[in-house]
Design a protein around this motif. Structure first.
Motif, PDB file in Angstrom:
ATOM      1  N   LEU A  11      -0.375  -6.550   2.058  1.00  0.00           N
ATOM      2  CA  LEU A  11       1.006  -6.635   1.540  1.00  0.00           C
ATOM      3  C   LEU A  11       1.024  -8.072   1.308  1.00  0.00           C
ATOM      4  CD1 LEU A  11       2.865  -5.190   0.928  1.00  0.00           C
ATOM      5  CD2 LEU A  11       3.457  -5.818   3.628  1.00  0.00           C
ATOM      6  N   GLN A  50       5.015   4.277   3.399  1.00  0.00           N
ATOM      7  CA  GLN A  50       3.919   2.840   4.550  1.00  0.00           C
ATOM      8  C   GLN A  50       3.424   3.110   3.758  1.00  0.00           C
ATOM      9  OE1 GLN A  50       3.393   5.610   8.275  1.00  0.00           O
ATOM     10  NE2 GLN A  50       3.406   3.265   9.198  1.00  0.00           N
ATOM     11  N   PRO A  52       1.814   0.386   0.288  1.00  0.00           N
ATOM     12  CA  PRO A  52       2.706  -0.348  -0.483  1.00  0.00           C
ATOM     13  C   PRO A  52       3.156  -0.379  -1.733  1.00  0.00           C
ATOM     14  CG  PRO A  52       0.187  -0.883   0.818  1.00  0.00           C
ATOM     15  CD  PRO A  52       0.334  -0.197   0.763  1.00  0.00           C
ATOM     16  N   ASN A  55       6.237   1.394  -0.548  1.00  0.00           N
ATOM     17  CA  ASN A  55       6.782   0.337   0.289  1.00  0.00           C
ATOM     18  C   ASN A  55       7.998   0.577   0.362  1.00  0.00           C
ATOM     19  OD1 ASN A  55       5.865  -2.172   1.407  1.00  0.00           O
ATOM     20  ND2 ASN A  55       6.984  -3.472   0.316  1.00  0.00           N
ATOM     21  N   LYS A  58       8.980  -2.005   4.505  1.00  0.00           N
ATOM     22  CA  LYS A  58       8.743  -3.052   4.897  1.00  0.00           C
ATOM     23  C   LYS A  58       9.756  -4.057   4.093  1.00  0.00           C
ATOM     24  CE  LYS A  58       4.011  -3.588   7.065  1.00  0.00           C
ATOM     25  NZ  LYS A  58       2.631  -3.632   7.168  1.00  0.00           N
ATOM     26  N   ASP A  63       8.685  -1.009  10.317  1.00  0.00           N
ATOM     27  CA  ASP A  63       8.015  -0.139  10.135  1.00  0.00           C
ATOM     28  C   ASP A  63       7.513   0.747  11.155  1.00  0.00           C
ATOM     29  OD1 ASP A  63       5.596   0.770   8.389  1.00  0.00           O
ATOM     30  OD2 ASP A  63       4.534  -0.275   9.568  1.00  0.00           O
TER      31      ASP A  63
END
Length: 365
Positions: A11, A50, A52, A55, A58, A63
């Protein structure tokens, strides 16, 4: 194959490449008491976001992390002890526990399962035709701490019946539960729809018994947090549940993609010993009803993701009082408004839902 660690490490590079700030540090991990006991793809309404590519968490500094629990009771104990940050709120279990122990100061902040996902199943030839016929029967539940016991008590109480002569037998999940039903160790099973669907997948034939009318109208899943956390970490909670709302909408609109994303984040949950096509077919069957229960009913006057109402919580109190045989439960709990809050809901819903649906329909991993 990606693991959670791979995703975390990747990430930072992804963020630099896209001009976004690296988020390897400063992310608040929010621990979830997970009573499903496995990180399987029925959790994709949380976990898809979760990855990427989506996303959803985050960038807002949070998270979710699953902490497996054996029962709702263990989840409440973990919430009280501060071992987890949020967890499931099953009113028939939560409300009597809060009345008995005022130090269990929890607030339900997000309704993740607005549809009623509980089921009552029997063998096709069973004489049991309605919930009333469960009186005096051997009823299978996943475990002795499972919500199936309270669900049975609640529905019988709605009918003015008692469960005093019922026997609750822990039969587990999947093949063991199917064997218990096939071999007549139990007369019926009461469990969530995903659990009974898994039993059908192992070859056990089931007939579904209708839920009682009043109970069937209630939602079946809330998430609660300690009141202190609600006060101290409001921003993180809004970010957490907004990510969950986006992930839920995405998963409902494109379940195949959500399953792929879950498998990428939790590769250990990908089935072994059979093809991906077979595994996907099984999951489509398991989640055929659940994916719609993630969403509000079309006739629900409040279409906001996660919202609750005072009327439903008054119903929850009344039914919990009946099932726990405590007519003073409402008085012991006090003001029902303290049990839940919609204070975060407008902020949680402050995003373009149609954009998430379009993203889901066009998405390819």
């Amino acid at each position: 194959m990606l693991t959670r660690r791979d995703l975390g490490l990747g990430l930072g590079a992804w963020a630099l490449a896209t001009g976004l700030p690296a988020l390897a540090q400063g992310v608040r991990v929010m621990k979830l008491a997970n009573t499903a006991a496995v990180n399987d793809p029925q959790q994709c309404f949380v976990t898809a976001g979760q990855h990427p590519r989506l996303n959803f968490y985050k960038p807002a500094g949070v998270d979710p992390e699953y902490v497996n629990m054996s029962s709702m009771t263990q989840a409440l104990q973990s919430l009280r002890a501060g071992h987890v940050d949020f967890g499931p709120a099953v009113p028939g279990i939560l409300l009597p526990a809060m009345a008995k122990d005022p130090s269990l100061d929890l607030v339900s902040v997000y309704k993740w399962l607005p549809g009623n996902a509980n089921t009552v199943v029997v063998k096709p030839g069973s004489p049991i035709k309605s919930v009333a016929d469960l009186v005096g029967k051997r009823i299978g539940v996943r475990s002795q701490g499972d919500a199936g016991i309270v669900v049975t008590k609640t529905m019988l109480a709605e009918l003015g019946l008692k469960d005093d002569t019922c026997e609750y037998i822990a039969i587990g999940d999947g093949a063991p539960a199917g064997a218990a039903i096939d071999n007549d160790r139990v007369d019926a099973m009461v469990a969530f729809d995903t659990a009974t669907a898994r039993i059908e997948l192992v070859g056990t034939r089931l007939r579904y018994v209708p839920l009682t009318p009043r109970f069937a109208r209630l939602g079946s899943g809330w998430l609660c947090v300690p009141r202190k956390l609600l006060k101290d970490e409001r921003k993180s909670l809004v970010a957490l549940f907004q990510g969950m709302a986006k992930s839920t909408i995405f998963s409902n609109a494109n379940l195949d993609a959500a399953i792929d994303l879950h498998w990428a984040v939790y590769p250990e949950s990908k089935p072994k010993g059979r093809s991906e096509e077979e595994a996907r077919k099984e999951l489509a069957f398991i989640l055929k009803d659940r994916k719609n229960s993630w969403m509000r009913r079309p006739d629900d006057p409040d279409q906001r993701m996660g919202a609750s109402s005072l009327a439903e919580w008054n119903s929850n109190i009344e039914m919990a009082a009946e099932s726990s045989k405590n007519p003073k439960l409402g008085k012991e709990l006090g003001d029902p408004n303290r049990l839940f809050t919609n204070d975060l809901i407008d902020e949680i819903n402050n995003f373009d839902k149609q954009a998430v649906i379009r993203m889901a329909r066009e998405f390819k991993l």
